[in-house]
Design a protein around this motif. Structure first.
Motif, PDB file in Angstrom:
ATOM      1  N   GLU A 127       0.814  -1.217   0.000  1.00 16.32           N
ATOM      2  CA  GLU A 127       0.000   0.000   0.000  1.00 16.32           C
ATOM      3  C   GLU A 127       0.848   1.268   0.000  1.00 16.32           C
ATOM      4  OE1 GLU A 127      -2.899  -0.507   3.121  1.00 16.32           O
ATOM      5  OE2 GLU A 127      -4.127  -1.805   1.856  1.00 16.32           O
ATOM      6  N   ILE A 128       1.975   1.179  -0.702  1.00 13.74           N
ATOM      7  CA  ILE A 128       2.789   2.335  -1.056  1.00 13.74           C
ATOM      8  C   ILE A 128       2.868   2.302  -2.582  1.00 13.74           C
ATOM      9  CG2 ILE A 128       5.044   3.459  -0.880  1.00 13.74           C
ATOM     10  CD1 ILE A 128       5.413   2.016   1.799  1.00 13.74           C
ATOM     11  N   PRO A 129       2.232   3.242  -3.279  1.00  9.77           N
ATOM     12  CA  PRO A 129       2.032   3.117  -4.732  1.00  9.77           C
ATOM     13  C   PRO A 129       3.274   2.749  -5.535  1.00  9.77           C
ATOM     14  CG  PRO A 129       0.786   4.970  -3.890  1.00  9.77           C
ATOM     15  CD  PRO A 129       1.593   4.454  -2.734  1.00  9.77           C
ATOM     16  N   ALA A 130       4.379   3.434  -5.339  1.00  7.64           N
ATOM     17  CA  ALA A 130       5.573   3.152  -6.134  1.00  7.64           C
ATOM     18  C   ALA A 130       6.083   1.735  -5.877  1.00  7.64           C
ATOM     19  CB  ALA A 130       6.660   4.173  -5.827  1.00  7.64           C
ATOM     20  N   VAL A 131       6.032   1.316  -4.614  1.00  6.66           N
ATOM     21  CA  VAL A 131       6.502  -0.032  -4.268  1.00  6.66           C
ATOM     22  C   VAL A 131       5.551  -1.077  -4.834  1.00  6.66           C
ATOM     23  CG1 VAL A 131       7.066  -1.604  -2.383  1.00  6.66           C
ATOM     24  CG2 VAL A 131       7.611   0.830  -2.181  1.00  6.66           C
ATOM     25  N   ASP A 132       4.260  -0.830  -4.745  1.00  6.05           N
ATOM     26  CA  ASP A 132       3.287  -1.775  -5.285  1.00  6.05           C
ATOM     27  C   ASP A 132       3.458  -1.944  -6.794  1.00  6.05           C
ATOM     28  OD1 ASP A 132       2.327  -2.109  -2.777  1.00  6.05           O
ATOM     29  OD2 ASP A 132       0.442  -1.045  -3.088  1.00  6.05           O
ATOM     30  N   ASP A 133       3.750  -0.845  -7.487  1.00  6.28           N
ATOM     31  CA  ASP A 133       3.985  -0.931  -8.930  1.00  6.28           C
ATOM     32  C   ASP A 133       5.185  -1.829  -9.221  1.00  6.28           C
ATOM     33  OD1 ASP A 133       1.875   0.740  -9.382  1.00  6.28           O
ATOM     34  OD2 ASP A 133       3.094   2.560  -9.597  1.00  6.28           O
ATOM     35  N   ALA A 134       6.249  -1.688  -8.424  1.00  2.61           N
ATOM     36  CA  ALA A 134       7.448  -2.510  -8.626  1.00  2.61           C
ATOM     37  C   ALA A 134       7.157  -3.978  -8.337  1.00  2.61           C
ATOM     38  CB  ALA A 134       8.582  -2.006  -7.735  1.00  2.61           C
ATOM     39  N   LEU A 135       6.355  -4.238  -7.303  1.00 10.06           N
ATOM     40  CA  LEU A 135       6.027  -5.617  -6.952  1.00 10.06           C
ATOM     41  C   LEU A 135       5.182  -6.281  -8.035  1.00 10.06           C
ATOM     42  CD1 LEU A 135       5.200  -5.182  -3.153  1.00 10.06           C
ATOM     43  CD2 LEU A 135       7.262  -6.169  -4.144  1.00 10.06           C
ATOM     44  N   ARG A 136       4.279  -5.524  -8.630  1.00 12.13           N
ATOM     45  CA  ARG A 136       3.466  -6.087  -9.707  1.00 12.13           C
ATOM     46  C   ARG A 136       4.283  -6.295 -10.983  1.00 12.13           C
ATOM     47  NH1 ARG A 136      -0.639  -2.686  -7.395  1.00 12.13           N
ATOM     48  NH2 ARG A 136       0.075  -0.930  -8.680  1.00 12.13           N
ATOM     49  N   ALA A 137       5.236  -5.400 -11.216  1.00 12.14           N
ATOM     50  CA  ALA A 137       6.031  -5.493 -12.441  1.00 12.14           C
ATOM     51  C   ALA A 137       7.103  -6.572 -12.357  1.00 12.14           C
ATOM     52  CB  ALA A 137       6.689  -4.143 -12.734  1.00 12.14           C
ATOM     53  N   ALA A 138       7.543  -6.882 -11.156  1.00 15.47           N
ATOM     54  CA  ALA A 138       8.635  -7.846 -10.980  1.00 15.47           C
ATOM     55  C   ALA A 138       8.256  -8.858  -9.901  1.00 15.47           C
ATOM     56  CB  ALA A 138       9.937  -7.127 -10.630  1.00 15.47           C
ATOM     57  N   PRO A 139       7.622  -9.962 -10.270  1.00 17.51           N
ATOM     58  CA  PRO A 139       7.234 -10.969  -9.277  1.00 17.51           C
ATOM     59  C   PRO A 139       8.406 -11.481  -8.443  1.00 17.51           C
ATOM     60  CG  PRO A 139       6.165 -11.401 -11.380  1.00 17.51           C
ATOM     61  CD  PRO A 139       7.151 -10.300 -11.625  1.00 17.51           C
ATOM     62  N   ALA A 140       9.607 -11.464  -9.034  1.00 14.85           N
ATOM     63  CA  ALA A 140      10.772 -11.935  -8.277  1.00 14.85           C
ATOM     64  C   ALA A 140      11.017 -11.063  -7.046  1.00 14.85           C
ATOM     65  CB  ALA A 140      12.010 -11.942  -9.171  1.00 14.85           C
ATOM     66  N   ILE A 141      10.730  -9.773  -7.166  1.00 14.72           N
ATOM     67  CA  ILE A 141      10.894  -8.874  -6.024  1.00 14.72           C
ATOM     68  C   ILE A 141       9.853  -9.197  -4.960  1.00 14.72           C
ATOM     69  CG2 ILE A 141      10.838  -6.477  -5.262  1.00 14.72           C
ATOM     70  CD1 ILE A 141      11.838  -5.645  -7.987  1.00 14.72           C
ATOM     71  N   ALA A 142       8.625  -9.487  -5.393  1.00 17.86           N
ATOM     72  CA  ALA A 142       7.569  -9.847  -4.450  1.00 17.86           C
ATOM     73  C   ALA A 142       7.937 -11.120  -3.689  1.00 17.86           C
ATOM     74  CB  ALA A 142       6.249 -10.035  -5.190  1.00 17.86           C
ATOM     75  N   ILE A 143       8.521 -12.085  -4.390  1.00 16.64           N
ATOM     76  CA  ILE A 143       8.948 -13.331  -3.732  1.00 16.64           C
ATOM     77  C   ILE A 143      10.115 -13.056  -2.790  1.00 16.64           C
ATOM     78  CG2 ILE A 143      10.008 -15.582  -4.131  1.00 16.64           C
ATOM     79  CD1 ILE A 143       8.352 -15.785  -6.692  1.00 16.64           C
ATOM     80  N   ALA A 144      11.082 -12.249  -3.232  1.00 13.78           N
ATOM     81  CA  ALA A 144      12.244 -11.942  -2.393  1.00 13.78           C
ATOM     82  C   ALA A 144      11.811 -11.247  -1.106  1.00 13.78           C
ATOM     83  CB  ALA A 144      13.228 -11.075  -3.163  1.00 13.78           C
ATOM     84  N   LEU A 145      10.835 -10.341  -1.209  1.00 11.44           N
ATOM     85  CA  LEU A 145      10.341  -9.647  -0.021  1.00 11.44           C
ATOM     86  C   LEU A 145       9.660 -10.623   0.930  1.00 11.44           C
ATOM     87  CD1 LEU A 145      10.060  -6.892   1.327  1.00 11.44           C
ATOM     88  CD2 LEU A 145       7.918  -6.564   0.071  1.00 11.44           C
TER      89      LEU A 145
END
Length: 361
Positions: A127-145
């Motif tokens: 729920e931080i727009p810029a971070v959410d955009d990055a997480l949607r664009a790069a699933p690997a980042i979402a998994i790493a987090l």
């Protein structure tokens, strides 16, 4: 009969039976499984106490999975496989006392990765727009987090495992809070998952609190920590109406303890992995023993009393998620209050704090 076959009930009884068996047979395995009384983070005097409570948890969890039904069964299987990975690294340390903390951190990270791959869950929004955009664009980042969150939470639970009942009691309260959030969100499967793990943890806790007949050990602490962490990931991932900040509200106590510990040790020029005697639970114990609780017998009473007193922190988190809307603004406010409560308690008890308060500005 149906109640007896409930995953939580089955998990409780199997965990309790295996825990009792480990205690009853300790004379045959204490040389390998017994805990050491040496070290700044040790507050007991019984090196024959087994520290392989993770085996009881694993047994109870396996039994709970065996009697569970879909779709909760799929959640239990994925989470259990991941938690078993974390348990292995910790159990190796419990048995050999030679596994470096870095290796164990890698183990809990692999547990987080296994969970993401097996369940398909990751941290896809904060729920931080810029971070959410990055997480949607790069699933690997979402998994790493998500991997970092699982590893960090598992080690935070291990960090508070110092007194009878503290870590398992905290885990039970945290899972009860997540169960409540799940029920409020209408996620019956995740609520059932939480209840099953609560049953398993309570079976072990019956031997751990108040007498400390069996310890979690690193394996048990990582096992419980991974299970708590994956629920924290799943709650907002499965329920769009629940802010991911709600998971931080639930985890406020162990994560604040871990953060304060890391900052304290780095400021002192040491490694964040080095043990010391300045965790909040240790300060509470020392205050209890100074307040007239002298002698070995009284010190033993102070041990479970410390664990019970520190349950106030996760209980505040439970109260917060019971009363507040599950939205970001309310969660951030609650999180700030919980962190301030912890810091106020710590400042009150930390060595030198009283002198600092009396010193003129």
């Amino acid at each position: 009969m149906a109640g007896i076959q409930h995953p939580a009930a089955v998990g409780f009884f199997v965990s309790l039976i295996v825990a009792a068996a480990l205690v009853a047979t300790k004379r045959w395995h204490a040389a390998r499984t017994g805990d050491s009384g040496a070290g700044p983070h040790k507050f007991h005097d019984s090196p024959t106490t087994p520290r392989v409570g993770g085996l009881a948890l694993l047994s109870g969890y396996g039994a709970a999975v065996a009697v569970s039904a879909s779709p909760a069964r799929e959640l239990l299987l994925a989470a259990g496989a991941a938690a078993a990975v974390g348990l292995l690294g910790g159990l190796a340390e419990d048995l050999t006392k030679r596994v470096h903390k870095t290796v164990r951190f890698v183990g809990t990270s692999l547990a987080g990765l296994a969970f993401c791959l097996l369940s398909g869950h990751a941290i896809t929004r904060v729920e931080i727009p810029a971070v959410d955009d990055a997480l949607r664009a790069a699933p690997a980042i979402a998994i790493a987090l998500a991997v970092l969150a699982v590893a960090g939470t598992a080690h935070a639970i291990n960090m508070i495992d110092g007194f009878h009942g503290l870590a398992p009691g905290t885990a039970v309260i945290l899972l009860a809070a997540f169960r409540l959030v799940s029920l409020r969100a209408g996620d019956e499967s995740l609520a059932m998952f939480c209840l099953a793990v609560i049953g398993v943890a309570c079976g072990f806790a019956a031997l751990n609190f108040p007498l400390g007949a069996l310890f979690l050990g690193d394996g048990g602490a990582y096992f419980l920590g991974v299970l708590v962490a994956v629920v924290a990931v799943m709650v907002p991932a499965r329920n769009p109406g629940v802010s991911p900040w709600v998971s931080l509200v639930v985890l406020a106590y162990p994560l604040t303890e871990a953060a304060v510990s890391v900052i304290r040790k780095l400021r002192a020029g040491g490694s964040p992995f080095d043990p010391d005697r300045r965790h909040l639970h240790m300060l509470v114990y020392e205050r209890l023993t100074r307040k007239g609780l002298g002698g070995r017998r009284a010190a033993r009473l102070a041990n479970p009393a410390t664990g019970a007193l520190l349950w106030s922190n996760p209980l505040l988190s439970l109260g917060a998620v019971a009363l507040m809307p599950l939205e970001r603004s309310y969660a951030i406010a609650a999180l700030a209050l919980l962190v301030c409560f912890y810091l106020a308690c710590y400042r009150r008890l930390a060595p030198g704090s009283a002198e600092a308060r009396r010193r003129p500005c």
